[in-house]
Design a protein around this motif. Sequence first.
Motif, PDB file in Angstrom:
ATOM      1  N   ARG A   1      61.795 -11.437 -62.231  1.00  0.00           N
ATOM      2  CA  ARG A   1      61.207 -11.147 -63.538  1.00  0.00           C
ATOM      3  C   ARG A   1      61.176  -9.643 -63.725  1.00  0.00           C
ATOM      4  NH1 ARG A   1      57.275 -15.783 -65.460  1.00  0.00           N
ATOM      5  NH2 ARG A   1      58.802 -17.410 -65.153  1.00  0.00           N
ATOM      6  N   ARG A   2      62.342  -9.098 -64.007  1.00  0.00           N
ATOM      7  CA  ARG A   2      62.504  -7.649 -64.096  1.00  0.00           C
ATOM      8  C   ARG A   2      61.958  -7.055 -65.369  1.00  0.00           C
ATOM      9  NH1 ARG A   2      68.728  -8.307 -62.534  1.00  0.00           N
ATOM     10  NH2 ARG A   2      68.432 -10.031 -63.926  1.00  0.00           N
ATOM     11  N   SER A   3      61.768  -7.868 -66.380  1.00  0.00           N
ATOM     12  CA  SER A   3      61.359  -7.321 -67.663  1.00  0.00           C
ATOM     13  C   SER A   3      60.273  -8.185 -68.293  1.00  0.00           C
ATOM     14  CB  SER A   3      62.569  -7.208 -68.590  1.00  0.00           C
ATOM     15  OG  SER A   3      63.185  -8.459 -68.740  1.00  0.00           O
ATOM     16  N   ARG A   4      59.655  -7.633 -69.307  1.00  0.00           N
ATOM     17  CA  ARG A   4      58.591  -8.333 -70.029  1.00  0.00           C
ATOM     18  C   ARG A   4      59.130  -9.612 -70.654  1.00  0.00           C
ATOM     19  NH1 ARG A   4      55.367  -6.017 -75.222  1.00  0.00           N
ATOM     20  NH2 ARG A   4      53.891  -7.725 -75.374  1.00  0.00           N
ATOM     21  N   ARG A   5      58.318 -10.658 -70.592  1.00  0.00           N
ATOM     22  CA  ARG A   5      58.692 -11.951 -71.145  1.00  0.00           C
ATOM     23  C   ARG A   5      57.834 -12.254 -72.358  1.00  0.00           C
ATOM     24  NH1 ARG A   5      61.965 -13.904 -67.421  1.00  0.00           N
ATOM     25  NH2 ARG A   5      62.080 -16.006 -68.226  1.00  0.00           N
ATOM     26  N   PHE A   6      58.448 -12.889 -73.359  1.00  0.00           N
ATOM     27  CA  PHE A   6      57.752 -13.245 -74.579  1.00  0.00           C
ATOM     28  C   PHE A   6      57.758 -14.767 -74.740  1.00  0.00           C
ATOM     29  CE2 PHE A   6      59.190  -8.960 -75.217  1.00  0.00           C
ATOM     30  CZ  PHE A   6      58.128  -8.354 -75.855  1.00  0.00           C
TER      31      PHE A   6
ATOM     32  N   LEU B   1      74.540 -19.727 -75.914  1.00  0.00           N
ATOM     33  CA  LEU B   1      73.314 -19.943 -76.669  1.00  0.00           C
ATOM     34  C   LEU B   1      73.438 -19.193 -77.982  1.00  0.00           C
ATOM     35  CD1 LEU B   1      70.339 -21.038 -76.585  1.00  0.00           C
ATOM     36  CD2 LEU B   1      69.713 -18.757 -75.766  1.00  0.00           C
ATOM     37  N   ARG B   2      73.135 -19.875 -79.086  1.00  0.00           N
ATOM     38  CA  ARG B   2      73.245 -19.245 -80.403  1.00  0.00           C
ATOM     39  C   ARG B   2      71.902 -19.358 -81.125  1.00  0.00           C
ATOM     40  NH1 ARG B   2      77.689 -17.853 -84.002  1.00  0.00           N
ATOM     41  NH2 ARG B   2      76.633 -16.535 -85.490  1.00  0.00           N
ATOM     42  N   PRO B   3      70.986 -18.396 -80.916  1.00  0.00           N
ATOM     43  CA  PRO B   3      69.729 -18.397 -81.669  1.00  0.00           C
ATOM     44  C   PRO B   3      70.002 -18.124 -83.145  1.00  0.00           C
ATOM     45  CG  PRO B   3      69.581 -16.973 -79.745  1.00  0.00           C
ATOM     46  CD  PRO B   3      71.032 -17.323 -79.936  1.00  0.00           C
ATOM     47  N   GLN B   4      69.136 -18.652 -84.007  1.00  0.00           N
ATOM     48  CA  GLN B   4      69.297 -18.420 -85.440  1.00  0.00           C
ATOM     49  C   GLN B   4      69.274 -16.925 -85.720  1.00  0.00           C
ATOM     50  OE1 GLN B   4      66.217 -20.661 -87.415  1.00  0.00           O
ATOM     51  NE2 GLN B   4      67.323 -22.573 -87.194  1.00  0.00           N
ATOM     52  N   GLY B   5      70.292 -16.448 -86.445  1.00  0.00           N
ATOM     53  CA  GLY B   5      70.348 -15.053 -86.851  1.00  0.00           C
ATOM     54  C   GLY B   5      70.900 -14.100 -85.816  1.00  0.00           C
ATOM     55  N   LEU B   6      71.399 -14.602 -84.684  1.00  0.00           N
ATOM     56  CA  LEU B   6      71.961 -13.729 -83.645  1.00  0.00           C
ATOM     57  C   LEU B   6      73.383 -14.137 -83.312  1.00  0.00           C
ATOM     58  CD1 LEU B   6      69.161 -13.338 -80.950  1.00  0.00           C
ATOM     59  CD2 LEU B   6      69.858 -11.682 -82.663  1.00  0.00           C
ATOM     60  N   GLU B   7      74.095 -13.200 -82.730  1.00  0.00           N
ATOM     61  CA  GLU B   7      75.418 -13.493 -82.201  1.00  0.00           C
ATOM     62  C   GLU B   7      75.268 -14.395 -80.975  1.00  0.00           C
ATOM     63  OE1 GLU B   7      78.441 -12.485 -83.426  1.00  0.00           O
ATOM     64  OE2 GLU B   7      77.224 -11.840 -85.127  1.00  0.00           O
ATOM     65  N   PRO B   8      76.340 -15.076 -80.574  1.00  0.00           N
ATOM     66  CA  PRO B   8      76.254 -15.927 -79.386  1.00  0.00           C
ATOM     67  C   PRO B   8      75.865 -15.116 -78.136  1.00  0.00           C
ATOM     68  CG  PRO B   8      78.293 -16.330 -80.573  1.00  0.00           C
ATOM     69  CD  PRO B   8      77.653 -15.119 -81.195  1.00  0.00           C
TER      70      PRO B   8
ATOM     71  N   TYR C   1      68.916  -6.177 -75.879  1.00  0.00           N
ATOM     72  CA  TYR C   1      68.266  -4.919 -76.223  1.00  0.00           C
ATOM     73  C   TYR C   1      66.778  -5.171 -76.467  1.00  0.00           C
ATOM     74  CZ  TYR C   1      67.682  -0.472 -78.731  1.00  0.00           C
ATOM     75  OH  TYR C   1      67.269   0.763 -79.148  1.00  0.00           O
ATOM     76  N   GLY C   2      65.915  -4.446 -75.796  1.00  0.00           N
ATOM     77  CA  GLY C   2      64.474  -4.640 -75.856  1.00  0.00           C
ATOM     78  C   GLY C   2      63.887  -4.751 -77.257  1.00  0.00           C
ATOM     79  N   PRO C   3      64.197  -3.817 -78.182  1.00  0.00           N
ATOM     80  CA  PRO C   3      63.649  -3.924 -79.535  1.00  0.00           C
ATOM     81  C   PRO C   3      64.065  -5.200 -80.275  1.00  0.00           C
ATOM     82  CG  PRO C   3      64.333  -1.679 -79.122  1.00  0.00           C
ATOM     83  CD  PRO C   3      64.817  -2.510 -77.956  1.00  0.00           C
ATOM     84  N   VAL C   4      65.232  -5.743 -79.970  1.00  0.00           N
ATOM     85  CA  VAL C   4      65.658  -7.009 -80.592  1.00  0.00           C
ATOM     86  C   VAL C   4      64.746  -8.134 -80.116  1.00  0.00           C
ATOM     87  CG1 VAL C   4      67.505  -8.735 -80.685  1.00  0.00           C
ATOM     88  CG2 VAL C   4      68.061  -6.307 -80.907  1.00  0.00           C
ATOM     89  N   ILE C   5      64.433  -8.159 -78.839  1.00  0.00           N
ATOM     90  CA  ILE C   5      63.546  -9.188 -78.290  1.00  0.00           C
ATOM     91  C   ILE C   5      62.159  -9.080 -78.918  1.00  0.00           C
ATOM     92  CG2 ILE C   5      62.427 -10.024 -76.192  1.00  0.00           C
ATOM     93  CD1 ILE C   5      64.936  -8.958 -74.717  1.00  0.00           C
ATOM     94  N   GLU C   6      61.651  -7.868 -79.041  1.00  0.00           N
ATOM     95  CA  GLU C   6      60.331  -7.673 -79.649  1.00  0.00           C
ATOM     96  C   GLU C   6      60.326  -8.162 -81.096  1.00  0.00           C
ATOM     97  OE1 GLU C   6      59.423  -3.576 -79.005  1.00  0.00           O
ATOM     98  OE2 GLU C   6      59.368  -3.833 -76.831  1.00  0.00           O
ATOM     99  N   HIS C   7      61.406  -7.901 -81.825  1.00  0.00           N
ATOM    100  CA  HIS C   7      61.517  -8.373 -83.212  1.00  0.00           C
ATOM    101  C   HIS C   7      61.510  -9.907 -83.259  1.00  0.00           C
ATOM    102  CE1 HIS C   7      62.840  -8.764 -87.345  1.00  0.00           C
ATOM    103  NE2 HIS C   7      63.816  -9.538 -86.919  1.00  0.00           N
ATOM    104  N   LEU C   8      62.275 -10.545 -82.384  1.00  0.00           N
ATOM    105  CA  LEU C   8      62.326 -12.002 -82.356  1.00  0.00           C
ATOM    106  C   LEU C   8      60.960 -12.588 -82.014  1.00  0.00           C
ATOM    107  CD1 LEU C   8      65.733 -12.490 -80.540  1.00  0.00           C
ATOM    108  CD2 LEU C   8      65.233 -12.931 -82.957  1.00  0.00           C
TER     109      LEU C   8
END
Length: 112
Positions: A9-14, A59-66, A88-95
């Motif tokens: 778990r190298r990074s923050r999880r949402f 995996l294809r989340p809504q609104g993102l590239e595969p 990219y971290g800011p993309v994850i925070e936005h999601l």
Amino acid sequence: MAETLAFLRRSRRFVLAMPARLRLPGGPGEPVLVTDLSEHGCRIECWGMALAEGDRVILRPQGLEPLYATIRWIKGARLGLVFSRPLYGPVIEHLARCHPPYDAASERRLVA
């Protein structure tokens, strides 16, 4: 054991409930629900596909590239994916801001 978890778990999880589609390369997509997301991977709920640890998936989340990933673990309908390239971290925070936290009602909305 704690050191191993810290490494994995190298990074923050949402925690979230983000609809997506999952497919094997060359196969049809099936609806899934992303319930946990980090830069390096995610946990999904998947109900209709025969998959195995080590399978490469898209995996294809809504609104993102595969997102290209490998299945790391499977426990019933829950799967852990490791992304081929970190997000990219800011993309994850936005999601995380755009999708409500996961709960049983989220699963019922996706299946219904």
